[in-house]
Write an enzyme that holds these catalytic residues in place. Sequence first.
Site, PDB file in Angstrom:
ATOM      1  N   GLU A 235      -6.118  24.197  -7.201  1.00 39.16           N
ATOM      2  CA  GLU A 235      -5.022  25.162  -7.245  1.00 39.16           C
ATOM      3  C   GLU A 235      -4.987  26.099  -6.041  1.00 39.16           C
ATOM      4  OE1 GLU A 235      -2.578  25.141  -9.278  1.00 39.16           O
ATOM      5  OE2 GLU A 235      -3.307  23.752 -10.814  1.00 39.16           O
TER       6      GLU A 235
ATOM      7  N   SER B 159      21.781  -3.261 -43.868  1.00 39.22           N
ATOM      8  CA  SER B 159      23.095  -3.141 -44.495  1.00 39.22           C
ATOM      9  C   SER B 159      23.578  -1.701 -44.639  1.00 39.22           C
ATOM     10  CB  SER B 159      23.084  -3.818 -45.867  1.00 39.22           C
ATOM     11  OG  SER B 159      22.921  -5.220 -45.721  1.00 39.22           O
TER      12      SER B 159
END
Length: 680
Positions: free
Chosen positions: A92, A362
């Site tokens: 970092e 269905s």
Amino acid sequence: MRFDMRIRKRKNVITRWSVRIAALFPILLLLCVAILLLSAKIAGPMDIPASRPAVIYDNSGKFIGKWDTTNRQWVSSDNMAPSIKLATLAIEDRRFFHHHGFDFQRIAQSAFVDMRSLSKAQGASTITMQYAKNLFLSNDKTWLRKFSEMFYTVRLEMNESKKEILEGYLNTIYYGHGAYGVEAAAHVYFNKRAENLSLAQSSMLAGIPNGPSLYSPFLNYDLAKKRQKVVLNTMVKSGYLTKKRAEIAYHSPLQLVRTDKKEAEIAPYFQDVVRHELTERLHISQKELATGGLKVYTTLDNETQETAEFWIKHTIPDSSKIQTALVALDPKTGGVVAMVGGRDYQSSSYNRAVSAKRAPGSAFKPFLYYAALRNGFTPATRLKSAPTAFTFDNGHSDYAPNNFGGYYADKPITMAQALALSDNIFAVKTHLAIGMQHLVQAARQAGISSALAPIPSLALGSKPVSVLELTRGYATFANEGARVHPALITRVTDHAGRTLYEWAPKKKQVLNRQTSYVLSQMMTGIFDKRLNGYTRVTGSPVAGLLTHKVAAKTGSTSADSWMAGFTPDLVASVWVGYDKGETISTYPDTGYAKTIWSHFMESALEGTPKNAFKPPKGVVSVSIDPKSGLRAGKGCTGRPTYFVKGTEPTAYCGQSKAEKAIKKKKKPRSMFDRLFHWWK
């Protein structure tokens, strides 16, 4: 000559002013820096914002949960493993101890790389800058926010030691899965304290904050390992490690132990979607949700939610590995009143109600029959139910569907009966007869957004949809063709009570009102034994559980079982199946969806009218013989059936040819003829 002199004078003036401005610029810059430093020093040390997580309420204002802050634990820098501090510094901000908040060397390098690549390929934020942003700033990309970031960075550097800044950063950075800070992250990923992290584990954790959802080893292990290697290589370049130690650490076992399961809470799957909506749709920052004291009001009906959870728990045995999902919403507004994404949130937080997509079978047919009603069909239209091989795509392709169990009428049946019995042959014949694009269009209009295709099997629900999606589509029929958008959040206020967001339900009439009502009444037929034929109506196993008139449809595939339906006041869908698509073979598995749905609807509708359906203008009810599709006459069983006015049958079953001929004669027109005809 004079003209040339004027030009020279002008150039000299511009040059003199340019030199003066250039000379003043450093002075102005230094003055701004001095003001910034003086302001930061006068302001003094900063108080870390108190944790005031957003609170979530149901539709009655009852507390149901809050923004997750359980995985937020502050530990001293001395109680962190040296490897996590070194790994974080390397990846970092490796010059952290050599700058005063801004790494100008890194800024210059970053700008050079960005210019070469013509993109923002590299960032130059220091640990101090990130710490300031995490604590005090939103994600707005404005000049004011940038200036505030600079001010808070200077203020931190002037009033805190480097050790304190690094400690604060490591205690507030987000590591994914609800873990804020290295102590919480160590617990979530490895079930250990931060002081006991190994080099391998530290290098893995240090790489996560750059993209928590991307580099989490639980979600993307391969990417996480690549990121770990980058961290270790950077540690080598920074002089913190030898290459040999880095290699050993990379190949060392991580001993991952997932411990991010949340405590049992009210409607946990629903709350997960609410949290996602807050950040992704409403764009409220995680910092504001964790510390801003917001209040979030939702559409959840706690009693309805408890009803859903009760019937799922009391229907499926604990020993079964089958999964389920349920969504219920108010069709008038689209507000989701209940949501269950799985049988046990503690075991699996995966939300099958919104994230999973499964073939509805269905249960997709109502969209087909709506399209058929709009294209020349009526509930009394008859087609033959018999084994059929269909040819399509200009004769290049064949399709041969089967009815469930291999049963067929082997004669013509009505569309009303075909829907009640879930006849597949009738469905595909209808689909091809009206044109396959009409089903796609009807489903899209109703609210189905998943990928669809104009293929024969679409009539039988071959394309996957989510439970929430199907529920929305059925809500359009419940609303007589008016589509709503599913919603979970009604209002968000800040700590002072100011409204940040307020829901305004909207309807859009997308389907024909009369046709939608006729379809809804056709869908009540799955519980009516008068429509029994070569097999029983699909809702017959649970018809006795219902006292309210409801419209519904079942659906099944080899791996899925569905039941969905509605009244004008409530629409709900239930899916049951296995996560990995295992075959549903036993009867109890295939019956769970029907049982859960029927019990849930009956309980949720308690105290409401037994029949809330009211026909709109332009719809008529006619007594129809279910077998012939004609008006019920002498010797024929009649069943009330709704039609769009003008499409109802005129012929009666049981009539002789002479009687039918008489019926076709025109009625007398004159008043005298009418009176004489009446008297006679």
